[in-house]
Design a protein around this motif. Structure first.
Motif, short mmCIF file in Angstrom:
data_model
loop_
_atom_site.label_atom_id
_atom_site.label_comp_id
_atom_site.label_asym_id
_atom_site.label_seq_id
_atom_site.Cartn_x
_atom_site.Cartn_y
_atom_site.Cartn_z
N PRO A 12 0.69 -1.06 0.13
CA PRO A 12 0.23 0.10 -0.21
C PRO A 12 0.85 1.27 0.03
O PRO A 12 0.44 2.14 -0.49
CB PRO A 12 -0.97 -0.18 1.41
N GLU A 13 1.99 1.36 0.73
CA GLU A 13 2.82 2.42 0.75
C GLU A 13 3.42 2.80 -0.79
O GLU A 13 3.45 3.97 -1.14
CB GLU A 13 3.93 2.50 1.67
N TYR A 14 3.93 1.71 -1.48
CA TYR A 14 4.24 1.85 -2.92
C TYR A 14 3.17 2.30 -3.51
O TYR A 14 3.21 3.43 -4.25
CB TYR A 14 4.80 0.63 -3.54
N TYR A 15 1.96 1.88 -3.33
CA TYR A 15 0.69 2.28 -4.40
C TYR A 15 0.30 3.67 -4.07
O TYR A 15 0.05 4.42 -5.13
CB TYR A 15 -0.48 1.31 -4.20
N ASN A 16 0.57 4.17 -2.96
CA ASN A 16 0.24 5.28 -2.66
C ASN A 16 1.22 6.35 -3.19
O ASN A 16 0.89 7.70 -3.69
CB ASN A 16 0.44 5.74 -1.17
N CYS A 17 2.50 5.98 -3.44
CA CYS A 17 3.49 6.94 -4.24
C CYS A 17 3.08 7.16 -5.75
O CYS A 17 3.25 8.05 -6.24
CB CYS A 17 4.81 6.16 -4.06
N VAL A 48 10.04 -2.20 -12.91
CA VAL A 48 11.38 -1.29 -12.37
C VAL A 48 10.78 -0.33 -11.50
O VAL A 48 11.84 -0.24 -10.39
CB VAL A 48 11.72 -0.54 -13.85
N SER A 49 9.72 0.41 -11.59
CA SER A 49 9.39 1.41 -10.32
C SER A 49 9.50 0.62 -8.93
O SER A 49 9.85 0.86 -7.92
CB SER A 49 8.01 1.84 -10.63
N TYR A 50 8.75 -0.70 -8.85
CA TYR A 50 8.56 -1.31 -7.52
C TYR A 50 9.65 -1.79 -6.96
O TYR A 50 10.32 -1.77 -5.90
CB TYR A 50 7.68 -2.42 -7.58
N LEU A 51 10.74 -2.37 -7.81
CA LEU A 51 12.00 -3.03 -7.63
C LEU A 51 12.76 -1.76 -7.06
O LEU A 51 13.53 -1.84 -5.91
CB LEU A 51 12.63 -3.71 -8.65
N ALA A 52 12.97 -0.58 -7.91
CA ALA A 52 13.88 0.38 -7.51
C ALA A 52 13.34 1.09 -6.27
O ALA A 52 13.81 1.76 -5.43
CB ALA A 52 13.75 1.35 -8.73
N TYR A 53 11.99 1.30 -6.22
CA TYR A 53 11.20 1.44 -4.79
C TYR A 53 11.98 0.96 -3.58
O TYR A 53 12.20 1.80 -2.63
CB TYR A 53 9.93 1.71 -5.15
N ARG A 54 11.91 -0.24 -3.71
CA ARG A 54 12.10 -1.35 -2.59
C ARG A 54 13.68 -0.95 -2.39
O ARG A 54 14.00 -1.00 -1.13
CB ARG A 54 11.84 -2.58 -2.89
N ALA A 55 14.50 -1.00 -3.31
CA ALA A 55 16.00 -0.59 -3.00
C ALA A 55 16.20 0.75 -2.61
O ALA A 55 17.15 0.78 -1.54
CB ALA A 55 16.73 -0.75 -4.59
N ALA A 56 15.56 1.75 -3.20
CA ALA A 56 15.85 3.06 -2.43
C ALA A 56 15.40 3.20 -1.13
O ALA A 56 16.04 3.84 -0.46
CB ALA A 56 14.87 3.91 -3.41
N ILE A 64 10.15 7.94 -3.28
CA ILE A 64 9.02 8.58 -3.77
C ILE A 64 9.17 8.86 -5.23
O ILE A 64 8.50 8.57 -6.17
CB ILE A 64 8.31 9.47 -2.79
N SER A 65 10.23 9.68 -5.41
CA SER A 65 10.79 9.98 -6.77
C SER A 65 10.97 8.68 -7.74
O SER A 65 10.97 8.97 -8.81
CB SER A 65 11.89 11.12 -6.63
N VAL A 66 11.43 7.74 -6.90
CA VAL A 66 12.02 6.67 -7.60
C VAL A 66 10.91 5.83 -8.27
O VAL A 66 10.91 5.39 -9.20
CB VAL A 66 13.31 5.81 -6.65
N ALA A 67 9.99 5.66 -7.12
CA ALA A 67 8.85 5.04 -7.62
C ALA A 67 8.02 5.96 -8.79
O ALA A 67 7.52 5.09 -9.79
CB ALA A 67 7.86 4.85 -6.46
N ARG A 68 7.82 6.94 -8.62
CA ARG A 68 7.13 7.63 -9.68
C ARG A 68 7.79 7.77 -11.15
O ARG A 68 7.31 7.62 -12.03
CB ARG A 68 7.01 9.29 -9.21
N ALA A 69 9.08 8.28 -10.98
CA ALA A 69 10.01 8.20 -12.36
C ALA A 69 10.01 6.93 -12.56
O ALA A 69 10.24 6.77 -14.13
CB ALA A 69 11.23 8.95 -11.94
N GLY A 70 10.44 5.88 -12.11
CA GLY A 70 10.47 4.48 -12.47
C GLY A 70 9.23 4.22 -13.38
O GLY A 70 9.33 3.51 -14.34
N LEU A 71 7.88 4.62 -12.92
CA LEU A 71 6.72 4.36 -13.65
C LEU A 71 6.63 5.16 -14.84
O LEU A 71 6.11 4.56 -15.92
CB LEU A 71 5.42 4.53 -12.72
N LEU A 72 7.32 6.17 -15.02
CA LEU A 72 7.31 6.86 -16.17
C LEU A 72 8.60 6.87 -17.09
O LEU A 72 8.60 7.43 -18.18
CB LEU A 72 7.28 8.47 -15.78
N HIS A 73 9.71 6.32 -16.75
CA HIS A 73 10.81 6.26 -17.53
C HIS A 73 10.74 5.87 -18.90
O HIS A 73 11.58 6.13 -19.85
CB HIS A 73 11.91 5.42 -16.55
#
Length: 164
Positions: A12-17, A48-56, A64-73
């Motif tokens: 849920p925290e990832y999804y909120n991002c 990409v977004s989720y794996l990078a989010y977890r690592a970040a 948060i920026s990693v999750a969002r930009a990962g989704l849009l990369h």
């Protein structure tokens, strides 16, 4: 079925991002295009977004920026397989799509400086002039290579396993 259920997003925290991005029709359009193998561009970007989010999060970076930009990369919104064959290496999709993804993302969403850097420079080191400014950019670039390799090689690895 909700968008969250459709993409099996259980954190849920990832999804909120990313939910404000993911729930837009324009981001959903990435599901129309194949990225690698049989993986859609949207599925690839979520991975990409989720794996990078977890690592970040583990590395105490701007997750948060990693999750969002990962989704849009890879938010370029075309089928790169249908593009005309380009003889000039620097005009091929691998070199040009970060700029197109950035233009689209900037058109539809407000981006912070870290998100901009991630989207424009995610193909580094292929795009040598686009050196990452932030650790978050390097992280997403690396995760993108890992996920892309998995998506591209998975069918061959299954075939190889069956041969052994």
């Amino acid at each position: 079925m909700t968008i969250r259920e459709k993409y099996n997003i259980t954190d849920p925290e990832y999804y909120n991002c990313i939910k404000d991005l993911l729930e837009t029709d324009i981001v959903q359009d990435m599901d129309k295009y194949i990225q690698h193998g049989s993986t859609t561009t949207l599925d690839h970007c979520i991975a990409v977004s989720y794996l990078a989010y977890r690592a970040a999060k583990k590395l105490d970076l701007d997750y948060i920026s990693v999750a969002r930009a990962g989704l849009l990369h890879d938010f370029y919104l075309y089928d790169w397989h249908d593009q005309p064959k380009e003889k000039n290496l620097l005009k091929k999709h691998g070199f040009t799509h970060p700029k197109k993804a950035y233009e689209n993302a900037s058109k539809y969403f407000e981006l912070n400086e870290v998100e901009k850097d991630i989207i424009v420079k995610h193909m580094w080191p292929l795009t040598l002039r686009q050196i990452p400014k932030y650790k978050e950019t390097t992280l997403v670039s690396c995760v993108d290579k890992i996920i892309s390799s998995k998506e591209t090689l998975s069918p061959y690895l299954v075939e190889l396993r069956n041969m052994i």
